[in-house]
Structure formats: C-alpha cells, structure tokens
Design a protein around this motif. Structure first.
Motif, mmCIF file in Angstrom:
data_model
loop_
_atom_site.group_PDB
_atom_site.id
_atom_site.type_symbol
_atom_site.label_atom_id
_atom_site.label_comp_id
_atom_site.label_asym_id
_atom_site.label_seq_id
_atom_site.Cartn_x
_atom_site.Cartn_y
_atom_site.Cartn_z
ATOM 1 N N GLY A 285 0.780 -1.223 0.000
ATOM 2 C CA GLY A 285 0.000 0.000 0.000
ATOM 3 C C GLY A 285 0.812 1.273 0.000
ATOM 4 O O GLY A 285 0.248 2.367 0.084
ATOM 5 N N GLN A 286 2.123 1.175 -0.122
ATOM 6 C CA GLN A 286 2.977 2.359 -0.109
ATOM 7 C C GLN A 286 2.997 3.023 -1.485
ATOM 8 O O GLN A 286 3.143 2.358 -2.511
ATOM 9 C CB GLN A 286 4.408 1.975 0.289
ATOM 10 N N LYS A 287 2.854 4.344 -1.505
ATOM 11 C CA LYS A 287 2.944 5.089 -2.754
ATOM 12 C C LYS A 287 4.423 5.247 -3.108
ATOM 13 O O LYS A 287 5.214 5.768 -2.323
ATOM 14 C CB LYS A 287 2.271 6.455 -2.628
ATOM 15 N N LEU A 288 4.801 4.820 -4.309
ATOM 16 C CA LEU A 288 6.191 4.831 -4.746
ATOM 17 C C LEU A 288 6.464 6.049 -5.633
ATOM 18 O O LEU A 288 5.535 6.675 -6.133
ATOM 19 C CB LEU A 288 6.499 3.525 -5.482
ATOM 20 N N PRO A 289 7.752 6.389 -5.856
ATOM 21 C CA PRO A 289 8.069 7.636 -6.575
ATOM 22 C C PRO A 289 8.046 7.521 -8.090
ATOM 23 O O PRO A 289 8.405 8.491 -8.773
ATOM 24 C CB PRO A 289 9.485 7.949 -6.090
ATOM 25 N N TYR A 290 7.616 6.393 -8.620
ATOM 26 C CA TYR A 290 7.694 6.172 -10.059
ATOM 27 C C TYR A 290 6.366 5.645 -10.571
ATOM 28 O O TYR A 290 5.693 4.848 -9.903
ATOM 29 C CB TYR A 290 8.798 5.148 -10.360
ATOM 30 N N GLY A 291 5.985 6.119 -11.747
ATOM 31 C CA GLY A 291 4.784 5.614 -12.409
ATOM 32 C C GLY A 291 5.159 4.588 -13.450
ATOM 33 O O GLY A 291 5.749 3.549 -13.139
ATOM 34 N N LEU A 292 4.837 4.873 -14.712
ATOM 35 C CA LEU A 292 5.204 4.003 -15.828
ATOM 36 C C LEU A 292 6.061 4.812 -16.793
ATOM 37 O O LEU A 292 5.569 5.526 -17.648
ATOM 38 C CB LEU A 292 3.950 3.478 -16.533
ATOM 39 N N GLY A 293 7.378 4.755 -16.571
ATOM 40 C CA GLY A 293 8.303 5.484 -17.422
ATOM 41 C C GLY A 293 8.627 6.883 -16.955
ATOM 42 O O GLY A 293 9.417 7.582 -17.600
ATOM 43 N N TRP A 294 8.056 7.328 -15.826
ATOM 44 C CA TRP A 294 8.300 8.671 -15.306
ATOM 45 C C TRP A 294 8.381 8.635 -13.777
ATOM 46 O O TRP A 294 7.617 7.911 -13.139
ATOM 47 C CB TRP A 294 7.156 9.617 -15.671
ATOM 48 N N PHE A 295 9.266 9.455 -13.200
ATOM 49 C CA PHE A 295 9.173 9.757 -11.784
ATOM 50 C C PHE A 295 7.968 10.658 -11.587
ATOM 51 O O PHE A 295 7.685 11.530 -12.419
ATOM 52 C CB PHE A 295 10.432 10.482 -11.293
ATOM 53 N N LEU A 304 5.357 17.174 -9.737
ATOM 54 C CA LEU A 304 6.461 17.079 -10.681
ATOM 55 C C LEU A 304 6.426 15.724 -11.382
ATOM 56 O O LEU A 304 6.380 14.685 -10.730
ATOM 57 C CB LEU A 304 7.805 17.228 -9.958
ATOM 58 N N ILE A 305 6.457 15.759 -12.697
ATOM 59 C CA ILE A 305 6.619 14.556 -13.521
ATOM 60 C C ILE A 305 7.955 14.732 -14.222
ATOM 61 O O ILE A 305 8.150 15.700 -14.965
ATOM 62 C CB ILE A 305 5.477 14.434 -14.555
ATOM 63 N N TRP A 306 8.876 13.797 -13.991
ATOM 64 C CA TRP A 306 10.223 14.084 -14.466
ATOM 65 C C TRP A 306 11.017 12.815 -14.728
ATOM 66 O O TRP A 306 10.627 11.724 -14.317
ATOM 67 C CB TRP A 306 10.952 14.968 -13.447
ATOM 68 N N HIS A 307 12.125 13.001 -15.404
ATOM 69 C CA HIS A 307 13.099 11.927 -15.563
ATOM 70 C C HIS A 307 14.471 12.532 -15.754
ATOM 71 O O HIS A 307 14.608 13.605 -16.347
ATOM 72 C CB HIS A 307 12.774 11.006 -16.732
ATOM 73 N N TYR A 308 15.447 11.870 -15.205
ATOM 74 C CA TYR A 308 16.823 12.294 -15.420
ATOM 75 C C TYR A 308 17.494 11.329 -16.384
ATOM 76 O O TYR A 308 17.044 10.193 -16.584
ATOM 77 C CB TYR A 308 17.593 12.330 -14.096
ATOM 78 N N GLY A 309 18.592 11.785 -16.969
ATOM 79 C CA GLY A 309 19.456 10.924 -17.748
ATOM 80 C C GLY A 309 20.863 11.077 -17.204
ATOM 81 O O GLY A 309 21.377 12.191 -17.121
ATOM 82 N N TYR A 310 21.476 9.984 -16.829
ATOM 83 C CA TYR A 310 22.829 10.036 -16.255
ATOM 84 C C TYR A 310 23.569 8.787 -16.668
ATOM 85 O O TYR A 310 23.205 7.676 -16.270
ATOM 86 C CB TYR A 310 22.751 10.145 -14.732
ATOM 87 N N SER A 311 24.600 8.970 -17.499
ATOM 88 C CA SER A 311 25.417 7.847 -17.939
ATOM 89 C C SER A 311 26.876 8.281 -17.886
ATOM 90 O O SER A 311 27.326 9.061 -18.735
ATOM 91 C CB SER A 311 25.037 7.420 -19.363
ATOM 92 N N PRO A 312 27.613 7.853 -16.872
ATOM 93 C CA PRO A 312 29.007 8.279 -16.730
ATOM 94 C C PRO A 312 29.838 7.881 -17.946
ATOM 95 O O PRO A 312 29.585 6.835 -18.540
ATOM 96 C CB PRO A 312 29.477 7.529 -15.484
#
Length: 334
Positions: A285-295, A304-312
């Motif tokens: 029953g916990q609400k998580l920070p991610y939906g389907l393909g989006w934070f 806020l609906i968002w996504h980051y991109g990070y690839s070292p």
C-alpha cells in the motif's frame, strides 16, 4: 511563468551537480534569484534566467548544455550555453544533439502504452511470455519492469534498475515482431517531425528506412567530456548502445515537440497518460516515486513529472514537467 523557475532550478542544479561530480553542490551557487525573477517582466526575466544558467554552467564546469522551456504546448524559450565542441569552439545550440541516457525511458514507455492501447500486449502479461528470463520467473509482469518494481518480490518495492528496464525492448520485439526503434520512428519520431532524434549507434538502425537519419544525427552529436581532478573538462566518452532503458540521441527542440504532442494527448489518450503519471502503489500500500516510465512526485505542493538521464562519464539530462502549470523544462549536457 518565471516565478515558478525557482522550483525548476533547484532540481536542475541538484541533478546536474551530482551527475557531474558526485559531490555536494558548490557553495558559490548561493541562493537563487527567485524574488528578482518574480518581479520582472517577461523579457527581463528571460535575460536574468539565461544569465543564471550561464553562471551555473561556469561554476559546475559544464562544457556545454542546451535548454528549452515549453509552456501550454508552445516552445517559449530555447538556448545553448558553452560548447558542443570545446577544442574547435563550436557553440552549443538549440539544435545540438546530445545523448539522453535514461530520458529514453519515457519514449519506450510511450511506445509500450501505445501497444497496450492497440491490444498488442498487456501491462499484466508475465515478461517470461516474451522470452525474458529473470530469477523471479513468471511473477514479473510488464508493469513491474516499467515501474522498477520487479526485483525481489515483484511489486513490493521500488528499485531503479536500468538494465531490467532495457529488457522491455525484447518484450516489444517478441510481442509485435518489430523492434522498439522501428516503432519509435513510426509512431513518434516521424509523425512529430523529430528529424534530429535517433537511436545510437548507427548500427542500431541498420536495415531500417531511417538509417540515414541515424548516421546524420550521430555525426552531429556534441562531443563528450568529463572533469579531471582539477574540475577541468577533458575528452570523455559515451556509452553506445540502445534499448528501452537508454541510447536515444535528441535535441531540446525535438524534445519540446515530443512534450507538446504528449500533453495534447495525440500520442496516447488522456487516461493512458494519467496512468503513466500515477505513482505506483506497492503490494503493502505504499505510494512509490515512479509511475510508468516517469518519476512522479511533489515538491512544496507542486506536482512534478520528471526523468533524469545520467550515464558516466559524459551524459546528463533532465526532463521536468509541472502538469498543473502547463510548464516543462528540458536540459541536456555533454
């Protein structure tokens, strides 16, 4: 419009600072000029905002980045800062292509939701049906992979995992007989005129009708950099592969086209879009920070609906939407 930028800038600085050096935000950044921006006219605020972006770029030693602001499905502002190619002094601009890293995920999620609408697959299908083998077996569904809840007891907790998300490419191929990149081009890139967007590397597009576009976009990409021990930019490198989790190349102008069409509900229905933006609820029953393909989270009462991109070591991106404001901020760096 600009009175909301303090929210955008806080998240932008945090994500880019951590992505570049993995350390605390430099003290020189100081407080953001929220009151100044709020009290200025549109033109004055635009100049002040651009000045602040350039100041932050220099403090964080970012070689180059490009940004775009979309409001009410219209591209209101776009600009490049610094250099796409430091050695040859080629300026970064609105049409500079960059690697997006995990900002690829919302695109893959959109294709999958289009296929769900078409009845070609279901979110509750076990991914084993499509040849995806995981330790959790048949318990893992398409929904679990898309929401980063597949690890351990599926659905029990959020654990971001780009590798598992990338397996959705195999799901698409097995379900339809066509590759994710093929669907991306047919359903999103071509209809929206996203002519400067393509999967990387060009071999990914071999044998497909848009292979020449992939070659052209890849050749124009901003050069990659990393920071040395003294925080000076030196040549870096990109992670060159493509799947549902990462590997798309694009410009902020093209991303603005994507954003406008997404908000106009021309790519999926309003109900489907809202499903993507709805936080996943765990089995407890916990609400998580991610939906389907989006934070999907809230900050000081703002959704806020968002996504980051990070690839070292050389890819940083941010796609941040404030749906109730009709406002989107996009930034990509090398």
């Amino acid at each position: 419009m600009f009175s909301r930028f303090v929210v955008i800038m806080v998240h932008f600085i945090l994500l880019i600072a951590v992505a570049l050096n993995g350390s605390a935000i430099p003290a020189q950044i100081g407080q953001l000029p929220a009151t100044q921006l709020a009290g200025q006219s549109g033109d004055e605020a635009t100049v002040a905002f651009a000045t602040e972006l350039e100041r932050i770029r220099q403090i964080l030693r970012v070689p180059g980045w490009s940004v775009a602001i979309v409001q009410d499905r219209q591209l209101r502002y776009t600009e490049g800062f610094g250099y796409a190619d430091v050695e040859n002094q080629i300026a970064a601009g609105p049409d500079t292509p960059y690697h997006l890293a995990s900002v690829t995920k919302p695109f893959a999620a959109l294709v999958i939701m289009q296929l769900v609408q078409d009845g070609k697959l279901s979110l509750d299908d076990p991914v084993s049906r499509y040849g995806v083998t995981l330790p959790e077996g048949d318990a893992v569904t398409v929904r679990h992979l898309m929401s980063h809840t597949s690890a351990g007891t599926p659905g029990a907790r959020f654990q971001y995992d780009g590798t598992r998300y990338g397996l959705l490419s195999q799901v698409v191929l097995a379900a339809t007989g066509r590759s994710l990149q093929d669907w991306l081009y047919e359903r999103i890139l071509s209809p929206l005129g996203m002519d400067d967007t393509a999967p990387a590397p060009p071999a990914t597009c071999a044998g497909l009708s848009f292979a020449p576009t992939c070659e052209r976009v890849y050749a124009a990409i901003a050069r990659p950099y990393l920071l040395d021990g003294d925080f000076n930019p030196v040549p870096g490198f990109y992670q060159d592969s493509f799947n549902a989790g990462a590997g798309l190349i694009s410009t902020v102008v093209d991303l603005a086209k994507f954003d406008a069409a997404f908000d106009a509900n021309t790519l999926v229905t309003a109900a489907t879009k809202e499903l993507m933006f709805t936080p996943t609820v765990s089995t407890s029953g916990q609400k998580l920070p991610y939906g389907l393909g989006w934070f999907t989270q809230s900050y000081r009462g703002t959704r806020l609906i968002w996504h980051y991109g990070y690839s070292p070591p050389s890819t940083s991106a941010l796609f941040l939407k404030l749906p109730e404001e009709g406002l989107t901020f996009i930034a990509v760096a090398n």
